[in-house]
Structures are given as structure tokens and as C-alpha cells.
Motif scaffolding. Structure first.
Motif, PDB file in Angstrom:
ATOM      1  N   LEU A 397      -3.075   3.847   7.882  1.00 16.39           N
ATOM      2  CA  LEU A 397      -3.265   3.696   6.437  1.00 16.39           C
ATOM      3  C   LEU A 397      -4.417   2.721   6.214  1.00 16.39           C
ATOM      4  CD1 LEU A 397      -2.212   3.994   3.424  1.00 16.39           C
ATOM      5  CD2 LEU A 397      -0.966   1.864   3.889  1.00 16.39           C
ATOM      6  N   SER A 398      -5.409   3.133   5.473  1.00 18.10           N
ATOM      7  CA  SER A 398      -6.558   2.283   5.155  1.00 18.10           C
ATOM      8  C   SER A 398      -6.743   2.262   3.652  1.00 18.10           C
ATOM      9  CB  SER A 398      -7.820   2.786   5.849  1.00 18.10           C
ATOM     10  OG  SER A 398      -8.032   4.152   5.574  1.00 18.10           O
ATOM     11  N   LEU A 399      -7.001   1.095   3.120  1.00 20.50           N
ATOM     12  CA  LEU A 399      -7.213   0.958   1.675  1.00 20.50           C
ATOM     13  C   LEU A 399      -8.326  -0.056   1.433  1.00 20.50           C
ATOM     14  CD1 LEU A 399      -5.856  -1.912   0.316  1.00 20.50           C
ATOM     15  CD2 LEU A 399      -3.803  -0.772   1.147  1.00 20.50           C
ATOM     16  N   VAL A 400      -8.991   0.128   0.298  1.00 23.85           N
ATOM     17  CA  VAL A 400     -10.054  -0.767  -0.135  1.00 23.85           C
ATOM     18  C   VAL A 400      -9.873  -1.002  -1.631  1.00 23.85           C
ATOM     19  CG1 VAL A 400     -11.735   1.048  -0.663  1.00 23.85           C
ATOM     20  CG2 VAL A 400     -12.532  -1.198   0.045  1.00 23.85           C
ATOM     21  N   SER A 401     -10.223  -2.192  -2.130  1.00 25.29           N
ATOM     22  CA  SER A 401      -9.992  -2.520  -3.540  1.00 25.29           C
ATOM     23  C   SER A 401     -11.064  -3.474  -4.042  1.00 25.29           C
ATOM     24  CB  SER A 401      -8.608  -3.138  -3.716  1.00 25.29           C
ATOM     25  OG  SER A 401      -8.567  -4.431  -3.164  1.00 25.29           O
ATOM     26  N   HIS A 402     -11.022  -3.654  -5.362  1.00 25.08           N
ATOM     27  CA  HIS A 402     -11.930  -4.593  -6.016  1.00 25.08           C
ATOM     28  C   HIS A 402     -11.368  -6.006  -6.042  1.00 25.08           C
ATOM     29  CE1 HIS A 402     -14.313  -1.337  -8.378  1.00 25.08           C
ATOM     30  NE2 HIS A 402     -13.647  -0.779  -7.372  1.00 25.08           N
ATOM     31  N   GLU A 403     -10.147  -6.188  -5.581  1.00 25.92           N
ATOM     32  CA  GLU A 403      -9.447  -7.466  -5.688  1.00 25.92           C
ATOM     33  C   GLU A 403      -9.957  -8.449  -4.649  1.00 25.92           C
ATOM     34  OE1 GLU A 403      -7.405  -9.752  -7.803  1.00 25.92           O
ATOM     35  OE2 GLU A 403      -6.486  -7.784  -8.039  1.00 25.92           O
ATOM     36  N   ILE A 404     -10.115  -9.723  -5.084  1.00 26.99           N
ATOM     37  CA  ILE A 404     -10.530 -10.778  -4.154  1.00 26.99           C
ATOM     38  C   ILE A 404      -9.310 -11.441  -3.521  1.00 26.99           C
ATOM     39  CG2 ILE A 404     -11.778 -12.971  -3.973  1.00 26.99           C
ATOM     40  CD1 ILE A 404     -13.497 -12.083  -6.318  1.00 26.99           C
ATOM     41  N   ALA A 405      -8.254 -11.636  -4.295  1.00 30.15           N
ATOM     42  CA  ALA A 405      -7.053 -12.308  -3.793  1.00 30.15           C
ATOM     43  C   ALA A 405      -6.384 -11.477  -2.700  1.00 30.15           C
ATOM     44  CB  ALA A 405      -6.066 -12.561  -4.934  1.00 30.15           C
ATOM     45  N   PRO A 406      -5.783 -12.128  -1.689  1.00 36.55           N
ATOM     46  CA  PRO A 406      -5.120 -11.386  -0.606  1.00 36.55           C
ATOM     47  C   PRO A 406      -3.785 -10.796  -1.060  1.00 36.55           C
ATOM     48  CG  PRO A 406      -4.866 -13.731  -0.253  1.00 36.55           C
ATOM     49  CD  PRO A 406      -5.765 -13.596  -1.441  1.00 36.55           C
ATOM     50  N   TYR A 407      -3.482  -9.600  -0.555  1.00 34.38           N
ATOM     51  CA  TYR A 407      -2.242  -8.891  -0.856  1.00 34.38           C
ATOM     52  C   TYR A 407      -1.536  -8.533   0.451  1.00 34.38           C
ATOM     53  CZ  TYR A 407      -2.934  -8.163  -5.892  1.00 34.38           C
ATOM     54  OH  TYR A 407      -3.054  -8.337  -7.247  1.00 34.38           O
ATOM     55  N   ALA A 408      -0.208  -8.584   0.416  1.00 36.64           N
ATOM     56  CA  ALA A 408       0.595  -8.166   1.567  1.00 36.64           C
ATOM     57  C   ALA A 408       0.944  -6.692   1.450  1.00 36.64           C
ATOM     58  CB  ALA A 408       1.874  -8.997   1.661  1.00 36.64           C
ATOM     59  N   VAL A 409       1.042  -6.018   2.605  1.00 40.09           N
ATOM     60  CA  VAL A 409       1.326  -4.585   2.669  1.00 40.09           C
ATOM     61  C   VAL A 409       2.670  -4.400   3.368  1.00 40.09           C
ATOM     62  CG1 VAL A 409       0.512  -2.328   3.440  1.00 40.09           C
ATOM     63  CG2 VAL A 409      -1.135  -4.100   2.804  1.00 40.09           C
ATOM     64  N   GLN A 410       3.536  -3.586   2.764  1.00 41.27           N
ATOM     65  CA  GLN A 410       4.814  -3.241   3.399  1.00 41.27           C
ATOM     66  C   GLN A 410       5.000  -1.730   3.369  1.00 41.27           C
ATOM     67  OE1 GLN A 410       8.701  -3.306   1.547  1.00 41.27           O
ATOM     68  NE2 GLN A 410       9.402  -4.841   3.015  1.00 41.27           N
ATOM     69  N   ILE A 411       5.196  -1.142   4.538  1.00 45.18           N
ATOM     70  CA  ILE A 411       5.537   0.274   4.684  1.00 45.18           C
ATOM     71  C   ILE A 411       6.937   0.309   5.298  1.00 45.18           C
ATOM     72  CG2 ILE A 411       4.935   2.491   5.702  1.00 45.18           C
ATOM     73  CD1 ILE A 411       2.044   1.533   5.815  1.00 45.18           C
ATOM     74  N   CYS A 412       7.885   0.911   4.617  1.00 45.24           N
ATOM     75  CA  CYS A 412       9.264   0.879   5.085  1.00 45.24           C
ATOM     76  C   CYS A 412       9.963   2.188   4.745  1.00 45.24           C
ATOM     77  CB  CYS A 412      10.036  -0.292   4.473  1.00 45.24           C
ATOM     78  SG  CYS A 412      10.277  -0.156   2.698  1.00 45.24           S
ATOM     79  N   LEU A 413      10.957   2.518   5.558  1.00 46.05           N
ATOM     80  CA  LEU A 413      11.867   3.608   5.258  1.00 46.05           C
ATOM     81  C   LEU A 413      12.997   3.015   4.412  1.00 46.05           C
ATOM     82  CD1 LEU A 413      12.698   6.598   5.776  1.00 46.05           C
ATOM     83  CD2 LEU A 413      14.073   5.751   7.667  1.00 46.05           C
ATOM     84  N   ALA A 414      13.075   3.443   3.156  1.00 47.16           N
ATOM     85  CA  ALA A 414      14.007   2.842   2.199  1.00 47.16           C
ATOM     86  C   ALA A 414      14.968   3.887   1.656  1.00 47.16           C
ATOM     87  CB  ALA A 414      13.250   2.170   1.047  1.00 47.16           C
ATOM     88  N   GLU A 415      16.104   3.397   1.165  1.00 40.61           N
ATOM     89  CA  GLU A 415      17.140   4.246   0.577  1.00 40.61           C
ATOM     90  C   GLU A 415      17.310   3.878  -0.890  1.00 40.61           C
ATOM     91  OE1 GLU A 415      20.986   5.448   2.683  1.00 40.61           O
ATOM     92  OE2 GLU A 415      21.678   3.945   1.252  1.00 40.61           O
ATOM     93  N   TYR A 416      17.334   4.907  -1.738  1.00 40.30           N
ATOM     94  CA  TYR A 416      17.419   4.674  -3.184  1.00 40.30           C
ATOM     95  C   TYR A 416      18.868   4.465  -3.600  1.00 40.30           C
ATOM     96  CZ  TYR A 416      16.892   5.316  -8.210  1.00 40.30           C
ATOM     97  OH  TYR A 416      16.916   5.143  -9.572  1.00 40.30           O
ATOM     98  N   ARG A 417      19.069   3.446  -4.441  1.00 36.07           N
ATOM     99  CA  ARG A 417      20.382   3.155  -5.009  1.00 36.07           C
ATOM    100  C   ARG A 417      20.283   3.268  -6.525  1.00 36.07           C
ATOM    101  NH1 ARG A 417      21.747  -2.418  -1.814  1.00 36.07           N
ATOM    102  NH2 ARG A 417      19.816  -3.015  -2.838  1.00 36.07           N
ATOM    103  N   SER A 418      21.045   4.170  -7.085  1.00 35.00           N
ATOM    104  CA  SER A 418      21.008   4.402  -8.518  1.00 35.00           C
ATOM    105  C   SER A 418      21.609   3.218  -9.266  1.00 35.00           C
ATOM    106  CB  SER A 418      21.769   5.685  -8.862  1.00 35.00           C
ATOM    107  OG  SER A 418      23.135   5.548  -8.514  1.00 35.00           O
ATOM    108  N   PRO A 419      21.347   3.093 -10.583  1.00 35.36           N
ATOM    109  CA  PRO A 419      21.970   2.003 -11.351  1.00 35.36           C
ATOM    110  C   PRO A 419      23.491   2.039 -11.309  1.00 35.36           C
ATOM    111  CG  PRO A 419      20.138   2.949 -12.585  1.00 35.36           C
ATOM    112  CD  PRO A 419      20.328   3.818 -11.382  1.00 35.36           C
TER     113      PRO A 419
END
Length: 595
Positions: A397-419
Motif C-alpha cells: 500500500l502506497s499513499l501520498v498527500s498534501h499533509e505536512i504533519a505525520p499520520y499513523a497507518v493501521q491495516i487490520c482485519l476487523a469485525e463489525y459490531r452493530s449498535p
């Protein structure tokens, strides 16, 4: 004289030998530890006491006989010493020989009796010692068993504490190996989705700038769990370090954006400021990990789109991409503050395995035409499941942005929980079926009364000090939800909220299950309230239990007095409605409720 001297020596030798044999018999009996002696020792103790008396009587009788015979021998020896005829001397010698024989035989009898008495004594002592040994052995066995049980309990406790400590403690970083600092490059295709389009370019960056510390990674994960409770992370594919089994070490991985060193295109270099390149891969046993984390869920359909955009069913598992700024940004003047939820960097452009992600599939902030430096809009996590056909091979996964501030990246296998499911988890105390890390804090009825009294005293201003009527000091509460305007089901509010009014838990979770400008904001005081800050009010719960039916008919006002008492206020008359019409409406409402 020589004969009698030799006779005395023989008697003394016999007595010494008898004493030696008695001592030897005592030593042998004391050293006996066989089962035969143990079984017979209990029976010998009463017999030994009887034999003690017999031995003492035998001693006295035989001792008197020996002493009398010894006296006779002494007299005979004296007469022989005084002289006499040869016949007398021969008779004396014969009598002395007979007396010596009788003395020897009596001494042997005494010796045998002494032996029996010593054996009886030793047997009695041995029986007592055996009893004492049995008791001491039982005590020793009990002590050894108790000591063994204590040792086992101590070992189990130590294991439990060690397992809990190892589970709570962060993963140890053994000989962390950071990658060597290398300048890498990444190719990006053209982007025409923004107001300032750019051509394709090559971006150069340093690989070590994308590393994230363990503390920083844990902070990002905690923030995502707190402000996005509808998605439960099962398998994190972007850890800050990985274990290398070959050399038993940990290697750090890039999982944050890096500043761009240089760009091949000048125009793109003026626009772009940060880049990230993350390699992710599902482990071979990811299904078992997912089952252990949350139980059996719905199977992942790789390469498939959801039935409706941003709408998922309960228990559905998807591969999500989420991002957060490392530092929580402060709101600018004139802009409303937003919750610390997923946030894309400005002008994010994504590629998966070199293929660009269509811009319309990324819900992110848009560049404003009147001011190109402004970016407004809502952000939502990106579902990567449609773009991944084989998750067990390495994907980039590669991404580029206009943002100067650093951002963290999380890729995860997640499970949805309804309200609805999240509501059950918050209210349930069953930790076996609901493996949830969040629980709803409950305020007792009395504690809620005390807080309400303080609130009423703080909200009331007394204009006339002469009046002593405490009933005049009161406050009106509403037992309908301000969100849905229906009767409260589970009354909750934020722990940091300064008001007493509550909202319904189910409606609060439903309104915050999708991105919006007021997400996780209290509808009464506009403070941000996360799920772990919700409290269930015992006072409002009692009010709803007592007057819930009246609230459904429109009578939802409760007057709370400063003394802690509360009553349901009468229904207010509507303008233009007479008393007869109000009575008719009340009668119709009662008849409907009866039906």
C-alpha cells in the motif's frame, strides 16, 4: 584361697558378660524398625508392664537366694581357712564346688530374668516410641502434604500472576533491529480528482522516517478503540515490529507517513509533502486468531463489495485502512471541533500493488474552491477487501498527500459490531458470550439522588431569604430522549457532563455509527462523549420504570425537589384547548392504554 579367688573372678566375668549382652539387646531393640515390631509393639506394651512386675519379684527372690548361698560359701571358706583335717578340707572343697555350681546356675537364672526384664522394658519403650513415631509420622505426613499443597498453590499462583503480568505487560523488544537508513522511491500515477491536479511522478523518501515507537503504536490503537468501537480489530497487519524466528529478534516496520525528500516533477513537488509505503500480509493462522479474539464470525469474502456503501451487517469481517494524526490537532477559529476518529491526510492519493484506488471510493476532505488551503468534509475508513484477492501474499500500500504533519497507518482485519450488539455488550455482565473490553458504569439510585441535589442547589438562585419553603427549590427533568423524543429506555449521560438530563443509549449509538459533523457530541452540552465515558443514571432509571407509560402519552416532565423527592408534573394545557377537550383527550388516552 586361690580356688575361691578364681570362683569370684568367674562370677564377676559372668555378670559383666550378662550386662554386656543386656546393653547389646537394648541397642538391637532400639534399632528395630520393621513392620513386625511395629505391629507387635502395640500388643507388647501391656504385657511388658506385667513382665516388669514379674521380673522385679524374680529379682528379689533370686537375689536373696544368691546372697544366702554366697554367705554359705563365705562361711565355708572361713572354716577352711581356719584349718581342719584333710577330710574336712575335702568335704569343704566338695561343698564349695557344689555351692559354686549353685551360684553359677542362680547367676545364669538371674541373667536370663534380667534379659527378659530388659527385653520387656525395651519392648515397652519401643511400643511407646512406635506410638509416638506413628503419631509423629502422621503429623509429618500431614505437614508434608500441607507443605506440598502449599507449594502447589504457590506455584499455581505464581504461574497465574506471571501469565497475567505477561498478558498485561507490553511485548518485550529483544534486540530491536532497525532497518538501515536507505533512500527509497515510489512511483505514483497522475491525480486529477483535486482542484490542483498533478501528473505522474517519482517520490523519494527515507525508509527510517516511517518507523513508529511501541508507545506511539499503542497510543494510536487505544485512540481507535475508544472512538471507533463499532469495529473490533482481530488481526493487526501493521505492527511496529515483527519477530524474526531465524535470529530470535524483532525488526521494526514502517507504519506512518514520511516527509518527501525530493520529487521528480516540480509541480508535484510543490504540492506533495508526505508519503507512506506499507507492506502487509495476513498470517497463515489468521482464521484461528480471529476465532480466538471474537469467536466465530461471518467469513471474509475477498474481492467483494459491500451490498451498500458504508453499511455492514453484524459480525461481518472486512480489511480496513484507518489513519490518525500522531498529534491531536486543535480546532481552528470558526471551525467546529471534531472527535478523534479516523482522519485522512489532506489530498490523500492511494495505490494498492501499483493500481490507484478510485477517488470516489475514498470518503475524505475536499479542497475548497474559494481557498485552496482549506479542506472540509467527513472522513471514513477505507474497506480494502474489494481490492485484495489473495491476502496471504505480500501486498504493498502506497499513499501520498498534501499533509505536512505525520499520520499513523493501521491495516487490520476487523469485525463489525452493530449498535444493538454494542448495547448488549455494554449492559451485559456475561463475559463468556460477550468478549468485550468495555462495560457501562452504573450510578446507584442513592448516588444519583445526591448528585441531583447538588445540581439543583447549584442551578437555583434564591431571591427571597425570608422564605423557609424548601419545596419551592426544584428542577424539572424530562424522561424522554432528546434525540428521538421517545421515552427513555436506558438513560445515560457522559461522566464529564455538567447536566443531569439523560439520553437513550440505543439512539445515542445509532446516531454515532456513521460519520457526521456532530459525531460523539452530547446533544445537550456539546461535549465529546466516548463509549467508555457513559454512565447509567439510577435516578432516571427509577423514573422511567415508574412513569414510562405516562411519558409515552406526553406526560414526560418530572419535578425534582432539593430534599430528594420527585413527582410527575401534570400535563400542560395546549393553547386553544378547553378543559373539556383536555379531559376527553385524557380519557381517550386511558382507553387506548387499557386496550
Amino acid at each position: 584361697e586361690s580356688f575361691f579367688a578364681g570362683l569370684d573372678d568367674q562370677v564377676s566375668a559372668v555378670v559383666v558378660a550378662a550386662n554386656d549382652k543386656v546393653t547389646a539387646a537394648q541397642k538391637k531393640t532400639q534399632q528395630a524398625k520393621s513392620k513386625r515390631i511395629i505391629s507387635s509393639g502395640t500388643n507388647l506394651s501391656p504385657n511388658g508392664e506385667k513382665m516388669k512386675g514379674k521380673v522385679q519379684s524374680i529379682k528379689s527372690v533370686n537375689g536373696n537366694e544368691v546372697s544366702s548361698r554366697a554367705r554359705d560359701v563365705a562361711l565355708i571358706s572361713k572354716t577352711a581357712a581356719n584349718g581342719g583335717s584333710k577330710e574336712k578340707k575335702t568335704n569343704v572343697s566338695k561343698a564349695a564346688a557344689a555351692a559354686s555350681k549353685s551360684v553359677v546356675s542362680s547367676a545364669k537364672k538371674v541373667l536370663s530374668n534380667v534379659r527378659s526384664s530388659s527385653i520387656a522394658k525395651s519392648c515397652g519403650k519401643e511400643s511407646k516410641r512406635i506410638d509416638d513415631c506413628g503419631a509423629s509420622k502422621n503429623k509429618a505426613k500431614a505437614r508434608t502434604l500441607s507443605d506440598a499443597a502449599k507449594d502447589q498453590f504457590r506455584e499455581k499462583k505464581e504461574k497465574a500472576t506471571n501469565s497475567v503480568a505477561s498478558a498485561q505487560a507490553p511485548k518485550p523488544v529483544i534486540s530491536p533491529i532497525a532497518p538501515t537508513s536507505v533512500v527509497k522511491h515510489c512511483l505514483f500515477r497522475e491525480d486529477s480528482s483535486v482542484l490542483t491536479p498533478r501528473p505522474s511522478c517519482k517520490v523519494h523518501f527515507r525508509n527510517t522516517d516511517g518507523l513508529l515507537t511501541v508507545v506511539g503504536k499503542d497510543d494510536i490503537d487505544a485512540r481507535l478503540r475508544r472512538w471507533d468501537p463499532f469495529w473490533k480489530c482481530l488481526v493487526d497487519l501493521t505492527p511496529c515490529y515483527e519477530h524474526v524466528k531465524s535470529n530470535d529478534s524483532y525488526v521494526f516496520n514502517p507504519c506512518r507517513t514520511s516527509p518527501i525528500l525530493r520529487c521528480s516533477d516540480r509541480k508535484s513537488g510543490e504540492l506533495l509533502n508526505s508519503v507512506a509505503e506499507v507492506t502487509f500480509q495476513l498470517p497463515a493462522n489468521w482464521e484461528n486468531k480471529a476465532i480466538i479474539t471474537s469467536g466465530k464470525g461471518k467469513a471474509v469474502r475477498w474481492g467483494s463489495q459491500p451490498e451498500q456503501k458504508y453499511q455492514y451487517t453484524d459480525g461481518q469481517r472486512r480489511l480496513l485502512l484507518r489513519m490518525l494524526p500522531l498529534k491531536i490537532s486543535q480546532p481552528k477559529k470558526g471551525y467546529p471541533a471534531q472527535a478523534d476518529c479516523h482522519l485522512w491526510p489532506k489530498g490523500t492519493f492511494l495505490q494498492i500493488n501499483g493500481v490507484p484506488v478510485p477517488p470516489h471510493l475514498i470518503m475524505q476532505r475536499k479542497q475548497q474552491s474559494h481557498d485552496l488551503s482549506e479542506w472540509k468534509g467527513m472522513c471514513a475508513p477505507l474497506d480494502l477487501t474489494p481490492f485484495i484477492s489473495n491476502p496471504e501474499r505480500k501486498n504493498v500500500l502506497s499513499l501520498v498527500s498534501h499533509e505536512i504533519a505525520p499520520y499513523a497507518v493501521q491495516i487490520c482485519l476487523a469485525e463489525y459490531r452493530s449498535p444493538e450488539t454494542l448495547t448488549k455488550m455494554l449492559l451485559s455482565t456475561d463475559t463468556i458470550h460477550f468478549k468485550s473490553d468495555i462495560r457501562l458504569y452504573r450510578l446507584s439510585y442513592q448516588r444519583s439522588i445526591d448528585i441531583a441535589k447538588q445540581y439543583v442547589n447549584g442551578q437555583t438562585v434564591v431571591l427571597d431569604d425570608d422564605s423557609d419553603d424548601d419545596d419551592a427549590v426544584s428542577q424539572t427533568f424530562q424522561i424522554t430522549c432528546p434525540i428521538s423524543m421517545t421515552a427513555l429506555g436506558v438513560p445515560v449521560r457522559g461522566s464529564r457532563c455538567k447536566h443531569m438530563q439523560c439520553v437513550d443509549l440505543s439512539h445515542f449509538l445509532h446516531t454515532n455509527s456513521f460519520p457526521s459533523g456532530r459525531r460523539w457530541k452530547c446533544v445537550i452540552c456539546d461535549d465529546f462523549v466516548s463509549v467508555d465515558e457513559l454512565v447509567l443514571c439510577g435516578l432516571f432509571e427509577r423514573m422511567v420504570q415508574k412513569h414510562g407509560d405516562e411519558a409515552r402519552d406526553g406526560r414526560d416532565k418530572i419535578e425534582f425537589r432539593v430534599d430528594g423527592s420527585w413527582i410527575l408534573k401534570p400535563q400542560e394545557k395546549k393553547r386553544g384547548v378547553s378543559d373539556y377537550g383536555a379531559a376527553q383527550s385524557d380519557a381517550s388516552a386511558v382507553s387506548k392504554r387499557k386496550k
